[in-house]
Scaffold this motif. Structure first.
Motif, PDB file in Angstrom:
ATOM      1  N   VAL A  38       0.849  -1.200   0.000  1.00 26.20           N
ATOM      2  CA  VAL A  38       0.000   0.000   0.000  1.00 26.20           C
ATOM      3  C   VAL A  38       0.884   1.249   0.000  1.00 26.20           C
ATOM      4  O   VAL A  38       2.080   1.183   0.318  1.00 26.20           O
ATOM      5  CB  VAL A  38      -0.981   0.045   1.205  1.00 26.20           C
ATOM      6  N   ALA A  39       0.270   2.376  -0.346  1.00 24.76           N
ATOM      7  CA  ALA A  39       0.996   3.645  -0.319  1.00 24.76           C
ATOM      8  C   ALA A  39       1.585   3.867   1.068  1.00 24.76           C
ATOM      9  O   ALA A  39       0.893   3.714   2.071  1.00 24.76           O
ATOM     10  CB  ALA A  39       0.047   4.781  -0.696  1.00 24.76           C
ATOM     11  N   ASP A  40       2.858   4.205   1.112  1.00 26.66           N
ATOM     12  CA  ASP A  40       3.576   4.325   2.376  1.00 26.66           C
ATOM     13  C   ASP A  40       4.649   5.391   2.217  1.00 26.66           C
ATOM     14  O   ASP A  40       5.804   5.086   1.915  1.00 26.66           O
ATOM     15  CB  ASP A  40       4.177   2.966   2.749  1.00 26.66           C
ATOM     16  N   HIS A  41       4.268   6.638   2.420  1.00 22.68           N
ATOM     17  CA  HIS A  41       5.188   7.762   2.289  1.00 22.68           C
ATOM     18  C   HIS A  41       6.391   7.552   3.203  1.00 22.68           C
ATOM     19  O   HIS A  41       6.236   7.312   4.396  1.00 22.68           O
ATOM     20  CB  HIS A  41       4.451   9.051   2.649  1.00 22.68           C
ATOM     21  N   GLY A  42       7.561   7.589   2.633  1.00 23.66           N
ATOM     22  CA  GLY A  42       8.774   7.402   3.422  1.00 23.66           C
ATOM     23  C   GLY A  42       9.125   5.950   3.670  1.00 23.66           C
ATOM     24  O   GLY A  42      10.109   5.668   4.333  1.00 23.66           O
ATOM     25  N   ALA A  43       8.312   5.027   3.156  1.00 19.90           N
ATOM     26  CA  ALA A  43       8.543   3.589   3.371  1.00 19.90           C
ATOM     27  C   ALA A  43       8.801   3.279   4.844  1.00 19.90           C
ATOM     28  O   ALA A  43       9.687   2.501   5.184  1.00 19.90           O
ATOM     29  CB  ALA A  43       9.689   3.081   2.481  1.00 19.90           C
ATOM     30  N   LEU A  44       7.990   3.869   5.713  1.00 19.24           N
ATOM     31  CA  LEU A  44       8.162   3.678   7.156  1.00 19.24           C
ATOM     32  C   LEU A  44       7.601   2.354   7.660  1.00 19.24           C
ATOM     33  O   LEU A  44       7.973   1.900   8.735  1.00 19.24           O
ATOM     34  CB  LEU A  44       7.490   4.831   7.909  1.00 19.24           C
ATOM     35  N   VAL A  92      -2.510  -2.770  13.935  1.00 21.37           N
ATOM     36  CA  VAL A  92      -1.869  -1.800  14.812  1.00 21.37           C
ATOM     37  C   VAL A  92      -1.161  -0.738  13.980  1.00 21.37           C
ATOM     38  O   VAL A  92      -0.355  -1.068  13.103  1.00 21.37           O
ATOM     39  CB  VAL A  92      -0.845  -2.498  15.738  1.00 21.37           C
ATOM     40  N   ALA A  93      -1.481   0.524  14.255  1.00 18.45           N
ATOM     41  CA  ALA A  93      -0.708   1.631  13.693  1.00 18.45           C
ATOM     42  C   ALA A  93       0.513   1.779  14.585  1.00 18.45           C
ATOM     43  O   ALA A  93       0.398   2.072  15.773  1.00 18.45           O
ATOM     44  CB  ALA A  93      -1.532   2.911  13.683  1.00 18.45           C
ATOM     45  N   SER A  94       1.673   1.520  14.022  1.00 21.71           N
ATOM     46  CA  SER A  94       2.926   1.551  14.770  1.00 21.71           C
ATOM     47  C   SER A  94       3.725   2.749  14.254  1.00 21.71           C
ATOM     48  O   SER A  94       4.527   2.633  13.329  1.00 21.71           O
ATOM     49  CB  SER A  94       3.681   0.235  14.559  1.00 21.71           C
ATOM     50  N   ARG A  95       3.461   3.879  14.853  1.00 24.33           N
ATOM     51  CA  ARG A  95       3.964   5.159  14.343  1.00 24.33           C
ATOM     52  C   ARG A  95       5.476   5.290  14.534  1.00 24.33           C
ATOM     53  O   ARG A  95       6.004   4.973  15.597  1.00 24.33           O
ATOM     54  CB  ARG A  95       3.227   6.284  15.050  1.00 24.33           C
ATOM     55  N   ARG A  96       6.115   5.775  13.485  1.00 22.10           N
ATOM     56  CA  ARG A  96       7.566   5.938  13.469  1.00 22.10           C
ATOM     57  C   ARG A  96       7.923   7.425  13.546  1.00 22.10           C
ATOM     58  O   ARG A  96       7.226   8.247  12.955  1.00 22.10           O
ATOM     59  CB  ARG A  96       8.157   5.367  12.178  1.00 22.10           C
ATOM     60  N   PRO A  97       9.006   7.749  14.220  1.00 21.55           N
ATOM     61  CA  PRO A  97       9.443   9.146  14.221  1.00 21.55           C
ATOM     62  C   PRO A  97       9.794   9.576  12.794  1.00 21.55           C
ATOM     63  O   PRO A  97      10.484   8.863  12.076  1.00 21.55           O
ATOM     64  CB  PRO A  97      10.702   9.140  15.100  1.00 21.55           C
ATOM     65  N   SER A  98       9.270  10.712  12.382  1.00 23.63           N
ATOM     66  CA  SER A  98       9.550  11.210  11.037  1.00 23.63           C
ATOM     67  C   SER A  98       9.265  12.705  10.985  1.00 23.63           C
ATOM     68  O   SER A  98       8.233  13.157  11.463  1.00 23.63           O
ATOM     69  CB  SER A  98       8.675  10.490  10.004  1.00 23.63           C
ATOM     70  N   LYS A 100       9.017  14.090   8.072  1.00 31.88           N
ATOM     71  CA  LYS A 100       8.325  14.239   6.787  1.00 31.88           C
ATOM     72  C   LYS A 100       6.917  13.657   6.770  1.00 31.88           C
ATOM     73  O   LYS A 100       6.078  14.095   6.001  1.00 31.88           O
ATOM     74  CB  LYS A 100       9.126  13.523   5.673  1.00 31.88           C
ATOM     75  N   VAL A 101       6.661  12.632   7.584  1.00 32.31           N
ATOM     76  CA  VAL A 101       5.402  11.889   7.489  1.00 32.31           C
ATOM     77  C   VAL A 101       4.602  12.066   8.780  1.00 32.31           C
ATOM     78  O   VAL A 101       4.983  11.555   9.839  1.00 32.31           O
ATOM     79  CB  VAL A 101       5.652  10.388   7.207  1.00 32.31           C
ATOM     80  N   ASP A 102       3.492  12.798   8.672  1.00 31.25           N
ATOM     81  CA  ASP A 102       2.633  13.044   9.832  1.00 31.25           C
ATOM     82  C   ASP A 102       2.012  11.752  10.353  1.00 31.25           C
ATOM     83  O   ASP A 102       1.886  10.762   9.623  1.00 31.25           O
ATOM     84  CB  ASP A 102       1.508  14.017   9.470  1.00 31.25           C
ATOM     85  N   ILE A 103       1.576  11.804  11.604  1.00 27.00           N
ATOM     86  CA  ILE A 103       0.932  10.658  12.247  1.00 27.00           C
ATOM     87  C   ILE A 103      -0.287  10.204  11.459  1.00 27.00           C
ATOM     88  O   ILE A 103      -0.496   9.012  11.253  1.00 27.00           O
ATOM     89  CB  ILE A 103       0.554  11.006  13.710  1.00 27.00           C
ATOM     90  N   TRP A 104      -1.135  11.144  11.007  1.00 24.81           N
ATOM     91  CA  TRP A 104      -2.352  10.765  10.293  1.00 24.81           C
ATOM     92  C   TRP A 104      -2.017   9.982   9.034  1.00 24.81           C
ATOM     93  O   TRP A 104      -2.730   9.054   8.664  1.00 24.81           O
ATOM     94  CB  TRP A 104      -3.220  11.989   9.955  1.00 24.81           C
ATOM     95  N   ASP A 149       4.001   2.913  23.482  1.00 21.89           N
ATOM     96  CA  ASP A 149       3.453   4.268  23.538  1.00 21.89           C
ATOM     97  C   ASP A 149       3.197   4.858  22.151  1.00 21.89           C
ATOM     98  O   ASP A 149       2.351   5.722  21.996  1.00 21.89           O
ATOM     99  CB  ASP A 149       4.387   5.205  24.314  1.00 21.89           C
ATOM    100  N   ASN A 150       3.930   4.408  21.144  1.00 19.05           N
ATOM    101  CA  ASN A 150       3.776   4.951  19.789  1.00 19.05           C
ATOM    102  C   ASN A 150       2.781   4.146  18.946  1.00 19.05           C
ATOM    103  O   ASN A 150       2.708   4.353  17.732  1.00 19.05           O
ATOM    104  CB  ASN A 150       5.134   4.992  19.076  1.00 19.05           C
ATOM    105  N   GLU A 151       2.006   3.278  19.574  1.00 23.03           N
ATOM    106  CA  GLU A 151       1.090   2.422  18.821  1.00 23.03           C
ATOM    107  C   GLU A 151      -0.363   2.628  19.228  1.00 23.03           C
ATOM    108  O   GLU A 151      -0.650   2.931  20.384  1.00 23.03           O
ATOM    109  CB  GLU A 151       1.463   0.943  19.010  1.00 23.03           C
ATOM    110  N   GLU A 152      -1.236   2.439  18.254  1.00 22.92           N
ATOM    111  CA  GLU A 152      -2.682   2.468  18.484  1.00 22.92           C
ATOM    112  C   GLU A 152      -3.316   1.286  17.762  1.00 22.92           C
ATOM    113  O   GLU A 152      -2.966   0.999  16.615  1.00 22.92           O
ATOM    114  CB  GLU A 152      -3.322   3.759  17.961  1.00 22.92           C
TER     115      GLU A 152
END
Length: 183
Positions: A38-44, A92-98, A100-104, A149-152
């Protein structure tokens, strides 16, 4: 001209009830690999999936009851919700520090993986329903899934066999001009 992808998406439907048949872990792996495109800005790759089978579903039921503030025996329907399918896949949304790429955007990628996986499961012949609810982000549910803490948790794909008595559903077609505009 055939349109297999369009036809698969147009035929997608949710199955509120599924049989006890499930894909194996090994059968899921190539589907997850495909869904990861799927689309993944920054390949995070800001997502992960968790299989819940067997007793893990019962532990989820207990966590949902705890999240509701009731005693375990007080709401048997709540505790039984995860037992509606033999396989649940937690998204699980496993958010990465970035910078360039916002959380949303990262959450959108995780949701895209879930939707792509549901389409791939359906195309493979499995019944799927994406379920969420008010207790998805409760502390007891977070703990059960081992979220950091960085996951939802975005919800669960309930997966099983398509019942032989499943009735075809039709969804009213949209008027695409009501949803697609120009500026």
């Amino acid at each position: 001209m055939t349109h297999p992808i369009r036809d698969a998406v147009a035929a997608r439907r949710s199955f509120a009830k599924v049989t006890a048949d499930t894909p194996s872990h090994e059968e899921l792996l190539p589907l997850v690999t495909a869904a990861a495109r799927v689309a993944d800005h920054g390949a995070l790759r800001p997502w992960r999936l968790i299989e819940l089978r067997g007793a893990a579903r019962e532990r989820l039921g207990a966590a949902l009851v705890e999240a509701s503030g009731q005693a375990l025996g007080a709401d048997p329907k709540m505790a039984a919700k995860p037992l509606r399918a033999e396989l649940l896949i937690a998204v699980v949304a496993s958010r990465r520090p970035s910078h360039k790429v916002d959380i949303w955007e990262q959450d959108a990628t995780a949701a895209g993986v879930a939707h792509a996986l549901s389409l791939l499961l359906a195309e493979a012949g499995w019944g799927v329903m994406w379920r969420t609810g008010p207790r998805t982000r409760a502390a007891s549910v977070r703990t059960l899934h081992g979220l950091t803490d960085n996951e939802e948790l975005l919800g669960w794909l309930y997966v099983g066999g398509v019942p032989s008595d499943a009735k075809p559903t039709t969804r009213t077609a949209i008027d695409p001009t009501a949803y697609l505009s120009s500026i």
